[in-house]
Design a protein around this motif. Sequence first.
Motif, PDB file in Angstrom:
ATOM      1  N   SER A   1       2.327  -5.022   1.549  1.00  0.00           N
ATOM      2  CA  SER A   1       2.364  -4.387   0.233  1.00  0.00           C
ATOM      3  C   SER A   1       1.048  -4.492  -0.527  1.00  0.00           C
ATOM      4  CB  SER A   1       3.487  -5.008  -0.613  1.00  0.00           C
ATOM      5  OG  SER A   1       3.277  -6.405  -0.754  1.00  0.00           O
ATOM      6  N   LEU A   2       0.119  -5.315  -0.023  1.00  0.00           N
ATOM      7  CA  LEU A   2      -1.152  -5.530  -0.710  1.00  0.00           C
ATOM      8  C   LEU A   2      -2.293  -4.936   0.100  1.00  0.00           C
ATOM      9  CD1 LEU A   2      -0.449  -9.162  -1.833  1.00  0.00           C
ATOM     10  CD2 LEU A   2      -1.141  -7.363  -3.399  1.00  0.00           C
ATOM     11  N   ARG A   3      -3.242  -4.365  -0.611  1.00  0.00           N
ATOM     12  CA  ARG A   3      -4.429  -3.806   0.029  1.00  0.00           C
ATOM     13  C   ARG A   3      -5.565  -4.821  -0.042  1.00  0.00           C
ATOM     14  NH1 ARG A   3      -9.124  -0.660  -0.585  1.00  0.00           N
ATOM     15  NH2 ARG A   3      -9.180   1.192   0.782  1.00  0.00           N
TER      16      ARG A   3
ATOM     17  N   ASP B   1       9.678  -0.345   1.745  1.00  0.00           N
ATOM     18  CA  ASP B   1       9.488  -1.712   2.201  1.00  0.00           C
ATOM     19  C   ASP B   1      10.713  -2.175   2.972  1.00  0.00           C
ATOM     20  OD1 ASP B   1       6.991  -2.002   1.054  1.00  0.00           O
ATOM     21  OD2 ASP B   1       7.797  -2.758  -0.841  1.00  0.00           O
ATOM     22  N   PHE B   2      10.469  -2.898   4.047  1.00  0.00           N
ATOM     23  CA  PHE B   2      11.539  -3.473   4.856  1.00  0.00           C
ATOM     24  C   PHE B   2      11.325  -4.989   4.941  1.00  0.00           C
ATOM     25  CE2 PHE B   2      10.503   0.762   6.339  1.00  0.00           C
ATOM     26  CZ  PHE B   2      11.743   1.395   6.438  1.00  0.00           C
TER      27      PHE B   2
ATOM     28  N   THR C   1       5.881  -2.196   5.727  1.00  0.00           N
ATOM     29  CA  THR C   1       5.758  -1.146   4.716  1.00  0.00           C
ATOM     30  C   THR C   1       5.416   0.167   5.400  1.00  0.00           C
ATOM     31  OG1 THR C   1       5.078  -2.598   2.899  1.00  0.00           O
ATOM     32  CG2 THR C   1       4.405  -0.302   2.767  1.00  0.00           C
ATOM     33  N   TYR C   2       6.187   1.191   5.047  1.00  0.00           N
ATOM     34  CA  TYR C   2       5.896   2.557   5.476  1.00  0.00           C
ATOM     35  C   TYR C   2       5.300   3.283   4.278  1.00  0.00           C
ATOM     36  CZ  TYR C   2       6.672   7.434   6.831  1.00  0.00           C
ATOM     37  OH  TYR C   2       6.510   8.765   7.101  1.00  0.00           O
TER      38      TYR C   2
ATOM     39  N   ALA D   1       2.257  -0.856   8.258  1.00  0.00           N
ATOM     40  CA  ALA D   1       1.721  -2.219   8.332  1.00  0.00           C
ATOM     41  C   ALA D   1       2.911  -3.164   8.356  1.00  0.00           C
ATOM     42  CB  ALA D   1       0.811  -2.525   7.150  1.00  0.00           C
ATOM     43  N   ALA D   2       2.796  -4.259   9.105  1.00  0.00           N
ATOM     44  CA  ALA D   2       3.938  -5.162   9.256  1.00  0.00           C
ATOM     45  C   ALA D   2       3.461  -6.566   9.591  1.00  0.00           C
ATOM     46  CB  ALA D   2       4.885  -4.655  10.339  1.00  0.00           C
ATOM     47  N   ASN D   3       4.264  -7.547   9.184  1.00  0.00           N
ATOM     48  CA  ASN D   3       4.071  -8.950   9.537  1.00  0.00           C
ATOM     49  C   ASN D   3       5.360  -9.483  10.133  1.00  0.00           C
ATOM     50  OD1 ASN D   3       1.590  -8.738   8.347  1.00  0.00           O
ATOM     51  ND2 ASN D   3       2.004 -10.119   6.648  1.00  0.00           N
ATOM     52  N   PHE D   4       5.223 -10.408  11.064  1.00  0.00           N
ATOM     53  CA  PHE D   4       6.385 -11.078  11.646  1.00  0.00           C
ATOM     54  C   PHE D   4       6.078 -12.557  11.773  1.00  0.00           C
ATOM     55  CE2 PHE D   4       8.544 -12.801  15.432  1.00  0.00           C
ATOM     56  CZ  PHE D   4       9.863 -12.651  15.014  1.00  0.00           C
TER      57      PHE D   4
END
Length: 1021
Positions: A52-54, A857-858, A879-880, A909-912
Amino acid sequence: MTVPPERAIVVTGSRIARPNLESSVPLTAVPVGDLTDRGDIQLGDALNELPSLRATFSQANSTRFIGTAGINLLDLRGLGTERTLVLVNGRRHVTSSPGSYDVDTNTIPVDLLERVDVITGGNSAIYGSDAVAGVVNFITKRDFDGIKLRGQGGVSTYGDRGSYFISGIAGKNFMDGRANVAVAVEYARANPVFFSDREYLGAQTGVGPAGFEVVEPAFRLVNGVPTPVPNRNDNGVPNTRFLPAGFTFNTVSLGGMVLTSCPAPTATNAARVAAVCTGELSPTSGGRFSYNYAFQPDGTLLRNGPENGLVDNRGAGGSALFGLGASGVEDAMLLPGIERIAVNLLSHVEISSAFVPFVEAKYVRINATQQSTQPTFIASALNPIFSINNPFLTDQARQTLQTILAPGATTFQMQRFNNDLGTRAEDHRRETYRIVAGVRGDLGTSSNLTYEVAFNYGRTETYYETGGNVDVAKFNRATNAVRNSAGQIVCAVNADANPANDDPACAPLNPFGFGAPSQAAKDYVLYTSSREQWAEQINAVAYLSGNTEGFFNLPGGPVGFAFGGEYRREDAYSAFDPFTRSGATFLNAIAVFEPPSVEIKELFGELRIPMLRDVPLAHELTLEGAARYSDYGGSVGGVWAYNFGGIWAPIPDIRFRAGYARSVRAPNLGNLFATRSETFANGLIDPCSQTVINDNPNRVRNCAAAGIPTTMVVDGNTIPWVNTAASGVSGFNQGNPNLVPEVGKSLTIGGVFQPRFVPGLAITVDYYRIKVTNVIQGLTGQAIINRCYDDPVGLDNPFCAAVFRRRDPNPLIDFTFDGQANRIPAPGQPTLNFPVLGPAFLNQPFNFAARKAEGIDFDVSYRRTFDNGIMLNLRGVATYNINREDFSFITDPSRSTRIHGTLGDPIWAANFNANIDFGTIDVGYSARYVGKQSVDAWEVQHSHQGRPPTNPDAFPFRKYPDRLYHAFRVGFEPDDKYRFYFGVDNVFNSRPPFDLTGTGAGSGIFPVQGRFFYAGIQASL
């Protein structure tokens, strides 16, 4: 999660205590472990990796502006750092950049943190101005009891970026738990990384960095005449190719590059033609290309030709690669060095439930170092014209000059990067002082009425000194050397017939060869500039919160409410030393910034209305609303902000939420009152040059309307009109006191699914749409000039009113910019120098733009503790990015520039994160996905709003590839007091694609330090 009434809590985004953790606004709670279980010790860099952050202001790209090295700022949804409100425990924090209201996350305590709450959508009704994109709230630990120590060290796979972190927290509960005092001390340090530390960036070997080379030029010679290439931008042949190295400066070197020109062959100049002419013609102008000559460390002068490594593709429209030119990054930092010392105090005493005084205090000192990609250079302000009789010239160099210059020439032109005087550097000291003192308490026997009164004072003081800066007048005196009557080499001013201009301190400077300047000459010409800044914030907030439980209840419960008032004052100051701000040094001339203070007075209120609870199809139905009136005084006046939303849970497993908000961002002190300061547009491309005039469909018409010619005569040849400056073009920046607040409108709709049949599973999906109007925006010099001539309506637009061209009888000077000091008439031709008349452009902010952001956002998490005590924790966040557009065309307000999908703003973009805790040993894994991003602005190679791409053949590929980063971590706890851990970030040492440096506003999304190893120990006593 429901909690007992006596333990009702306040969540970020509201001041009303409630029985659960849910609200109508999307809230992502990030546990501190997700941010600290890594080798990078910068909290801001960890947060910038959230989808969510650039990464607008990471450590790597913080060096792209003067005075900002080492600062980490947060940018929710890429709408701008100034539209993300940063709070600490729900309260404002003093800025780290006087003139703005941005907060450097390096001032936030790391190990004292409990979590970080990230809210998307407007929240100005709750917290005031700036909460347009959302809020990032840092929540610190409360009632800490005991002693906690942690130490960590790390190093990259290249053996650099040594990082160290030491912290200690000591806290104690008193009075049967009704009082607490906690003190936290932290020290962190990360060593700098230089471009030369990464062989692939070309500084270590001197071969030059990566880049794109033109392989299909805009013109080709047909029977000796430059002729436009038909359908050049749409014939399926890429205009450029990517090269992993080789981009050096053909006209600048570290020891000095002598500029030459190739003459027409005659019966008497065969030696000169053989020495300087390449034998090829420019496809743009038809001019003859020449080889320049570079001074070596011993003062000899060598040709920058194939025999010395030059790969010359200019005749085919390409570049002069490799060779003896400077790479421009020889001594530059890839990552700045940063050191941080922080002391924090938290304390409260419950004298009674109705009177609980509290204090939060901090002191933070940050030292940051930076070395620029560009030192001072001999080109314009530092006189590039030298006498052939300069006594520092070796006999070989003088003889060479006599061969390569025109017969009878007494001077020559040389350009030089002055790395041996010291790369332009900045040494920063930033100190932050902050204290929050207040009192809170519960009123009434049922404790459903609470209050808080808090006073918040913050002050930031910054000081920085430069390295490698020079006194322009002294430099020009020192390089103009002669021999006196005694045969000594002296400054010419001390050997001429005019005693009035003598300077006994002048030490002659030898510029011919890297390392040639003497220490005495360096001491004479170097000047250490300095800048002092401060910012102060005074903030007082008082509010009353409660509910109607004692006298009025709806089917869903009592109505919650909060109302109060807030006062805020912002002050700032910035000034360079008098000599620097006079413009006498190589730095830009910048006046003292001493604006009037800004005062804001506000009233706010909030309601939470529980309509239904525990009935069929309505496990919960709650409505929420808030409003705030802010009086900014002056031209801004009073503005309203409000939001409303609701929560509906048909069953306990599913919860839907929606919210709408009107938020504001008032202009900051810099927007309003920034003093006029000089800036430079480096590498400026004149949009009316024939090489780029077809890059936009409106340029031909608008450039013709401005009277700018299409051809010019150089060396007797008629060639396409191209305006190329040899150095930066001067312009002015300034503030605008007539600005009004920006207005943001946001809509969020989402749901939370927590199935009872899968305990521990939570799935959250939230849609957001944000539009900001009246956006306060200035532009770069290049963008201002482009928008003037790219305007779809014509020249009658605000941008053309801020662009200034000169008229001159000399056709090679006519229509150049007022702030332009030189021009390269054609490739292979000597640079033409002329005086600056004024600014080329005037940049000040206006309320003319708009921005949109839209996405989904997921957040999926799963937690489980097995029967054997093993704990599993899984979480994925993605985030899409559906839409990000900027609207900045005043005469065509519906025309937008697409941002999503461009560098820095991937569509996906995604984090796991995964962690399994066996008790004594725990193992963690994390992954970060960064989606594909366009190589240039989206519109260059893609269609947008029905418009075709401006140049679909611009690059050999359209997008940078996606990246997947992996990290592992192992922890060992022999008992409940000690924990040891070891980890590796970026396990596969993934580099930024196509050797991006990470130092740009967009490329900062890619980490540049490489694989990173770290280990640490934690003790709880």
